[in-house]
Design a protein around this motif. Sequence first.
Motif, PDB file in Angstrom:
ATOM      1  N   GLU A 565      33.054  44.572  48.703  1.00  0.00           N
ATOM      2  CA  GLU A 565      33.720  43.269  48.584  1.00  0.00           C
ATOM      3  C   GLU A 565      33.119  42.527  47.390  1.00  0.00           C
ATOM      4  O   GLU A 565      31.892  42.422  47.272  1.00  0.00           O
ATOM      5  CB  GLU A 565      33.514  42.436  49.848  1.00  0.00           C
ATOM      6  CG  GLU A 565      34.327  42.862  51.035  1.00  0.00           C
ATOM      7  CD  GLU A 565      35.789  42.419  50.964  1.00  0.00           C
ATOM      8  OE1 GLU A 565      36.059  41.347  50.394  1.00  0.00           O
ATOM      9  OE2 GLU A 565      36.639  43.169  51.476  1.00  0.00           O
ATOM     10  N   LEU A 566      33.986  42.015  46.527  1.00  0.00           N
ATOM     11  CA  LEU A 566      33.538  41.244  45.377  1.00  0.00           C
ATOM     12  C   LEU A 566      33.951  39.792  45.534  1.00  0.00           C
ATOM     13  O   LEU A 566      35.112  39.489  45.798  1.00  0.00           O
ATOM     14  CB  LEU A 566      34.133  41.803  44.086  1.00  0.00           C
ATOM     15  CG  LEU A 566      33.746  41.067  42.799  1.00  0.00           C
ATOM     16  CD1 LEU A 566      32.274  41.267  42.491  1.00  0.00           C
ATOM     17  CD2 LEU A 566      34.608  41.535  41.629  1.00  0.00           C
ATOM     18  N   VAL A 567      32.989  38.898  45.390  1.00  0.00           N
ATOM     19  CA  VAL A 567      33.246  37.459  45.347  1.00  0.00           C
ATOM     20  C   VAL A 567      32.890  36.999  43.940  1.00  0.00           C
ATOM     21  O   VAL A 567      31.768  37.211  43.477  1.00  0.00           O
ATOM     22  CB  VAL A 567      32.395  36.690  46.382  1.00  0.00           C
ATOM     23  CG1 VAL A 567      32.587  35.186  46.229  1.00  0.00           C
ATOM     24  CG2 VAL A 567      32.762  37.131  47.790  1.00  0.00           C
ATOM     25  N   ASN A 568      33.837  36.385  43.273  1.00  0.00           N
ATOM     26  CA  ASN A 568      33.641  36.035  41.877  1.00  0.00           C
ATOM     27  C   ASN A 568      34.248  34.659  41.644  1.00  0.00           C
ATOM     28  O   ASN A 568      35.464  34.511  41.642  1.00  0.00           O
ATOM     29  CB  ASN A 568      34.313  37.087  40.990  1.00  0.00           C
ATOM     30  CG  ASN A 568      34.271  36.721  39.526  1.00  0.00           C
ATOM     31  OD1 ASN A 568      33.353  36.045  39.082  1.00  0.00           O
ATOM     32  ND2 ASN A 568      35.277  37.151  38.781  1.00  0.00           N
ATOM     33  N   GLN A 569      33.406  33.629  41.484  1.00  0.00           N
ATOM     34  CA  GLN A 569      33.924  32.276  41.328  1.00  0.00           C
ATOM     35  C   GLN A 569      33.295  31.571  40.129  1.00  0.00           C
ATOM     36  O   GLN A 569      32.228  31.959  39.646  1.00  0.00           O
ATOM     37  CB  GLN A 569      33.684  31.461  42.604  1.00  0.00           C
ATOM     38  CG  GLN A 569      34.570  31.932  43.758  1.00  0.00           C
ATOM     39  CD  GLN A 569      34.508  31.004  44.954  1.00  0.00           C
ATOM     40  OE1 GLN A 569      33.495  30.954  45.633  1.00  0.00           O
ATOM     41  NE2 GLN A 569      35.577  30.280  45.205  1.00  0.00           N
TER      42      GLN A 569
END
Length: 645
Positions: A565-569
């Motif tokens: 899972e990638l979280v990119n903000q």
Amino acid sequence: MSQIFNLPESSTISRRTLLKLFGVSTIVGATGYSRFSKPKPSIFQPDTLNLPQSLNSNKSVVVIGGGLAGLACAYELVRRGFAVTLLEKSPQLGGKIASWQIKAAGETFMMEHGFHGFFPQYYNLNNVVSELGVKDNFQSLNYYSVVYRGSQYQPEVFRPSSSAFPWNIIDLAIASPNRLKWGINLTKIKHLQVFQAITGFQREKNYRRFDHLSVADWVKTEFPQGLYDLYFLPFAKSSLNAPDTMSVGELMQFFHFYFFGNPEGLAFNGTKDDMGTSLVQPIAQAIQQQGKIITGATVSEIVANNNQIAEIKYYVGNNNNNVPFWVKRNSIVSDSKIEYFGAADEVFACLNGSQEAISLTCTHQGCTVQIATDGQFHCPCHGAVFTSEGKVVKGPAQRDLSKFRVVERQNDNLQLLAVNQESSSPEIITADYYVLATDVPGVQQLFKRMTGDVDQKVRSQIEKLSIADPFAVCRFWFDQDFEWEHSNFTSLSGYRLTDSITLYHRIQKQFIDWSQRTGGSVVELHAYCYKEKEFPNQEALLNTFEQELYDIVPELKQAKVLHQELVNQHNFSGYPPNSYADRPESSTNVTNLLFAGDWVKMPFPCGLMERAVSSGLLAANEILHREGLQRRPLLTVNPEGLLQI
């Protein structure tokens, strides 16, 4: 705002004495501190009168933003008898500490925006936790390590402490395997200036001296290299601002709060479950006992009259906006067929020559979707997929991307107006006070939707706010476990992308249970502030994270990746050089408008989650004060350093 502290006892030290600081006995004698007399927290702006605690009249407050700042503000005001309505754009509360459900390895888990540590000097946040009765939702991580790539430095280990300055430095020097590599020579003027700057913190003086400099520029000449490599670089990046874009004044405040002015040590707690379950939900439940929370609420207009907020218009469930607004061409993202406008989490895509644009804000949680090699828009946070026209084809998003009509073009600026597919009228809400507690992109968008007479200085302050470089988190599920000699959360230094590793299967209950049943592991890598031009898309981030993980944990090369899972903000507050003077405070020149968030100029040392919570409580205190009520005591570390010149 007057700034009054109940100060712990402190002392000063002369330049001549500083030059003698080569031995432990000299430092101890100069400060007069005892290892056995731990300083108490300082109280900011204590009320001297015994004022009422609760409201005895009808007063209402609208808080926009359901992150930690907005939740803390709403929580305190509800406790005091105010009628509070909290509006949050996303489906869930929490902002940067929100949690959401995902499917991974054939099971359901709660995902979040990366590991968060709760330090003991988070006095105001920890007090809220105690009041809610949820201290058992947290557990000590006992210690944590900083591991350096290569063989130049040995790992550093930080543990709980009850020693104030200078004992914390002495303890660190005794424990550090790298103490002979710090490179500090106090006979050098530059080294002496560094030592004085980090141990003699005075807020206003600090920013006057250092706010014009970036950290990268400051350390270019005659800076102790070991000190920078071992402490300054990893801790500076943990502020979520890169050294080339971070003010030295802000770094000094950060170091003072987390180390030199802090008698609590550097170990911290983590949540036993996800952040939403452990912290966000308890605060929300306390608010809802007397107040109202509305999620999925998009503010379409803020109406101002006579330099005060008159009303707010918003929609629920539909990203409608009946007020035209301007966006600038995006200078980062380029494409031969698509024009991009806006920045951060408010980006719009327009086919060349088209009179229609689509918002790239994912309708699930508000992340910015990105064009992929298949020609579709993919959400890097939670995996939703949309066609090039904005139609949703894969969840968890349930609604299409919002469409906008191009009203006017002016060079690199585009004026957009929402295409309202449903002829619905907005909800209208009025209140005595309004608190804007969103992140930086959110508050800037709100001001673009503000109509009427509003103080121009306040508008200018909001426009000048900066956003830090983007951050990314990648969580991997593997079919096997591995040996790990360091802490379950470990800070990393020397990698191109990765800044920390967290072993979730040894920290949080849901992953511990899964690991015990399957023999697998759940590992998270975090990039605090990466350069978007170096990693322009999801594939570049994922590939680099995976390569660096195998370098960090070679055993995992033989394991099978079950899920990732990638979280990119791109919405963390930036603290660049020359930004302090124009940073807005909690109180504004708009009579019934207040601000909360980690971008607010704070009158006492704080950082990260504690800064967000403290800003929300500070806004609540201002409202309490105006209504003649007792303000909540706000705590901080000693607001000034001991070794002042």
